[in-house]
Design a protein around this motif. Sequence first.
Motif, PDB file in Angstrom:
ATOM      1  N   ALA A 160       0.975  -1.180  -0.050  1.00 10.02           N
ATOM      2  CA  ALA A 160      -0.029   0.020  -0.162  1.00 10.02           C
ATOM      3  C   ALA A 160       0.759   1.229  -0.107  1.00 10.02           C
ATOM      4  N   GLN A 161       0.279   2.183  -0.755  1.00 12.19           N
ATOM      5  CA  GLN A 161       0.903   3.487  -0.589  1.00 12.19           C
ATOM      6  C   GLN A 161       0.039   4.516  -0.074  1.00 12.19           C
ATOM      7  N   VAL A 162       0.758   5.241   0.910  1.00 10.07           N
ATOM      8  CA  VAL A 162      -0.384   6.057   1.655  1.00 10.07           C
ATOM      9  C   VAL A 162       0.292   7.500   1.501  1.00 10.07           C
ATOM     10  N   VAL A 163      -0.651   8.511   1.294  1.00  7.76           N
ATOM     11  CA  VAL A 163      -0.284   9.940   1.253  1.00  7.76           C
ATOM     12  C   VAL A 163      -1.235  10.672   2.048  1.00  7.76           C
ATOM     13  N   SER A 164      -0.741  11.494   2.964  1.00  9.71           N
ATOM     14  CA  SER A 164      -1.595  12.287   3.600  1.00  9.71           C
ATOM     15  C   SER A 164      -1.419  13.811   3.545  1.00  9.71           C
ATOM     16  N   VAL A 165      -2.352  14.668   3.482  1.00 12.34           N
ATOM     17  CA  VAL A 165      -2.160  16.127   3.329  1.00 12.34           C
ATOM     18  C   VAL A 165      -3.250  16.747   3.882  1.00 12.34           C
ATOM     19  N   GLU A 166      -3.148  17.891   4.142  1.00  8.30           N
ATOM     20  CA  GLU A 166      -4.304  18.990   4.688  1.00  8.30           C
ATOM     21  C   GLU A 166      -4.356  19.979   3.641  1.00  8.30           C
ATOM     22  N   ALA A 167      -5.425  20.390   3.406  1.00 14.22           N
ATOM     23  CA  ALA A 167      -5.882  21.440   2.366  1.00 14.22           C
ATOM     24  C   ALA A 167      -7.082  22.041   2.891  1.00 14.22           C
ATOM     25  N   GLU A 168      -7.399  23.343   1.951  1.00  8.32           N
ATOM     26  CA  GLU A 168      -8.566  24.025   2.562  1.00  8.32           C
ATOM     27  C   GLU A 168      -9.853  23.134   2.074  1.00  8.32           C
ATOM     28  N   THR A 169     -10.784  23.215   2.644  1.00  7.56           N
ATOM     29  CA  THR A 169     -12.001  22.436   2.501  1.00  7.56           C
ATOM     30  C   THR A 169     -12.669  22.496   1.226  1.00  7.56           C
ATOM     31  N   ASP A 170     -12.420  23.657   0.984  1.00  3.36           N
ATOM     32  CA  ASP A 170     -13.285  24.016  -0.639  1.00  3.36           C
ATOM     33  C   ASP A 170     -12.419  23.226  -1.894  1.00  3.36           C
ATOM     34  N   LYS A 171     -11.172  22.821  -1.587  1.00  4.44           N
ATOM     35  CA  LYS A 171     -10.462  22.142  -2.645  1.00  4.44           C
ATOM     36  C   LYS A 171     -10.709  20.571  -2.848  1.00  4.44           C
ATOM     37  N   LEU A 172     -11.714  19.956  -1.768  1.00  5.22           N
ATOM     38  CA  LEU A 172     -11.980  18.542  -1.977  1.00  5.22           C
ATOM     39  C   LEU A 172     -12.677  18.061  -3.538  1.00  5.22           C
ATOM     40  N   SER A 173     -13.677  19.040  -3.731  1.00  2.41           N
ATOM     41  CA  SER A 173     -14.479  18.553  -5.025  1.00  2.41           C
ATOM     42  C   SER A 173     -13.405  18.617  -6.081  1.00  2.41           C
TER      43      SER A 173
END
Length: 96
Positions: free
Chosen positions: A3-16
């Motif tokens: 498995a490759q796992v990548v975690s990040v935090e971004a502005e909530t409006d960027k998810l779509s």
Amino acid sequence: MFAQVVSVEAETDKLSGLLTFCEEQLPSFREAPGFKGFYLLADRRSGKIVTVSLWDSDADLRRNNDGRGAQARQEASAELGVTPPPVDIYEVVLQA
């Protein structure tokens, strides 16, 4: 399996935008040797995003990670407006 796992935090409006990007990219990944699956996990309140891709072997994962995967992470990071996050690789030792 690996498995490759990548975690990040971004502005909530960027998810779509990220979701659309991932949906557009998935067909080419599905054709990659050893590809087993992909998960996009999101906390819509905090903006924390985690991706998990599954591969038959370490070699399959690393072949993709060095090629198309690296390019897709760069593009996804640009979509989110963040620095490309580190990639963690794990062996799947138990699957239920």
